[in-house]
Design an enzyme around this catalytic site. Structure first.
Site, mmCIF file in Angstrom:
data_model
loop_
_atom_site.group_PDB
_atom_site.id
_atom_site.type_symbol
_atom_site.label_atom_id
_atom_site.label_comp_id
_atom_site.label_asym_id
_atom_site.label_seq_id
_atom_site.Cartn_x
_atom_site.Cartn_y
_atom_site.Cartn_z
ATOM 1 N N GLU A 284 0.939 -1.163 -0.005
ATOM 2 C CA GLU A 284 -0.094 0.106 -0.050
ATOM 3 C C GLU A 284 0.692 1.333 0.231
ATOM 4 O O GLU A 284 0.225 2.154 0.062
ATOM 5 C CB GLU A 284 -1.163 0.154 1.308
ATOM 6 C CG GLU A 284 -1.833 -1.154 1.425
ATOM 7 C CD GLU A 284 -2.840 -0.831 2.724
ATOM 8 O OE1 GLU A 284 -2.449 0.173 3.507
ATOM 9 O OE2 GLU A 284 -3.684 -1.790 3.115
ATOM 10 N N GLY A 285 2.264 1.081 -0.152
ATOM 11 C CA GLY A 285 2.889 2.280 0.039
ATOM 12 C C GLY A 285 3.256 2.855 1.504
ATOM 13 O O GLY A 285 3.765 3.636 1.759
#
Lengths: 316, 316
Positions: A284-285
């Site tokens: 998801e970063g």
């Protein structure tokens, strides 16, 4: 990078009210950032987090601890503000965008066909390219896609050799049997699609969200926007670019080393020293978003501190 | 800590939309924070950074790369907003206070006399105690004091044994001759003042800013305010407390491991795993302030994320 700006930043760094090199990696980060921003005394005010989501044909092989419908469910969670990356983006003042790419049309199962044909990979690269805000002054690319640690392991195995076992890990949490299956799937895919350059590897073994991250990282370079790389999957996208051009990632730093077992080896291949090591393995970063704080701190010190002369402090 | 709040936090953590343990140390941090705040879903909104400054008699021995007048000059720099810690406090939304303690009256040179008598050390402890804002929800203690890595090394050597060489480092940047001198000074001081408990060691070998940090850390525990420890000098203050009561630092995490050579060994003695390792060696609370971002991210995820049930995500 702008060598004049980098030189101005190095000159300023030497005059700040601290013993030489006492801010450690923060000093290197600030000067690197200054060079890519073309400003010897830059600000960091508009970070952008872009999340891409894609589905993977290879997920049907049972390589993930979660079912494929979780990809679209998590996209809804991103859109409603409920995921980890929403909280981290808010905490570090980043705007966050989500691009779900053809979730109802998974890539091909790479043990049987190429994951993407030329049109597919080009479309995904362009989605990434167009997702970057040219006004951003920092970019984090993240991903969601059930099965994508398998695709990332296949990319790494194809680019760097070794064995499939070297590059597979537990992803969201497969058991020992799942890990063995995953290694076999990766070995089969790489055996089928060997050869070709970094972009061929991206198309044959990657996924739409992985190609989109590559497109976004490339666009950031053209715009002079520094990038913080996230974990194993983000780094597999970056690796495809570096395979084509060795200096393609000079505008990138590694935000963190994740708990996915092959991430340290992949970072070593990229030549990147991670900023954080906190055992994250979410994607998801999230790890890169957490590292925005480190970079903000570095730039704030560099651009905000007084010089010895300004502060009337004896320089030792 | 509040065991009900910690249990509620653990229960919530298990329901959040992520694979189990995928946020790594962030999950442990959030639950630890929840326990000390007495709230299973806490916020982190009012961090406080407190900087204490003191002067050291032992500086006259030539143990620092900078002259003693830099202490008061840097206090002025803190007050005018020009130091690294000012930028980091602002970047992470912390209020920052500075307490210069009797700068015109350095401590005694511990190679000849105790650094402080009972009245002096008590006054410094109280300065630290009173500096803590009871409304703060996180505390960082930092310091400034030319010569204070020598005092910190002496404390560590007195508490933990080994040789003086094991505990001295280059501080703000002494050369090889300076390092040899520093080890001799530390050995002389510890030989003169051996014995006594943690508070005796603090008084005889420490300094006013070190005692003030100890007082602030203690007050934070009483108030239920979690603490992020900074580098070698801050940890030497913490070590004096732990020597008196083994659980005295349960409300503290280590913000970073610094480039000061003995800091890893000191953290090991405290049983603390650092959150960051970025080569900082500035003091001022700078490494701990940078780690505020990590803790903010941890708490934001814990308290802001949706549960699987809320988000309608399949739990795998």
């Amino acid at each position: 990078p702008d060598t004049d700006a980098a030189a101005a930043a190095a000159d300023r760094n030497g005059q700040l009210t601290k013993p030489p090199a006492a801010l450690g990696r923060l000093e290197d980060l600030a000067q690197w950032y200054a060079g890519w921003r073309g400003n010897g005394r830059p600000a960091l005010e508009n970070p952008q987090v872009v999340i891409f989501a894609g589905n993977h044909g290879v997920a049907a092989k049972g390589v993930s601890a979660f079912p494929p419908e979780v990809t679209v469910q998590m996209v809804a969670n991103f859109e409603h503000g409920g995921a980890a990356i929403n909280q981290l983006s808010k905490a570090f003042g980043a705007k966050m965008d989500v691009h779900a790419i053809d979730l109802d049309r998974p890539t091909g199962d790479f043990t049987e066909t190429p994951a993407m044909d030329d049109a597919d990979v080009l479309a995904a690269l362009l989605t990434g390219w167009n997702a970057v805000d040219p006004q951003a002054d920092l970019l984090v690319t993240g991903e969601m896609g059930i099965g994508n640690t398998t695709a990332a392991a296949a990319i790494a195995h194809a680019l760097y050799g070794g064995t499939a076992q070297d590059w597979v890990g537990r992803g969201t949490g497969v058991d020992d049997a799942g890990l063995t299956l995953k290694a076999q799937v990766v070995a089969d895919g790489v055996a089928r699609h060997k050869g070709g350059d970094g972009l061929d590897t991206l198309a044959r073994l990657g996924g739409r969200e992985i190609a989109a991250m590559a497109g976004a990282i490339l666009r950031a370079r053209v715009e002079g926007i520094p990038v913080i790389l996230d974990g194993f999957i983000c780094c597999s996208a970056a690796a495809c670019l570096q395979a084509v051009a060795p200096d393609a990632l000079d505008h990138c730093v590694a935000g963190h080393v994740s708990a996915e077992s092959a991430h340290p080896a992949l970072l070593a291949k990229l030549g990147k020293e991670p900023l954080l090591s906190l055992g994250l393995r979410l994607g998801e970063g999230s790890g890169a978003a957490l590292a925005i704080g480190v970079l903000k701190g570095a730039v704030a010190c560099h651009s905000g501190m007084a010089t010895f002369a300004e502060a009337g402090v004896s320089a030792g």
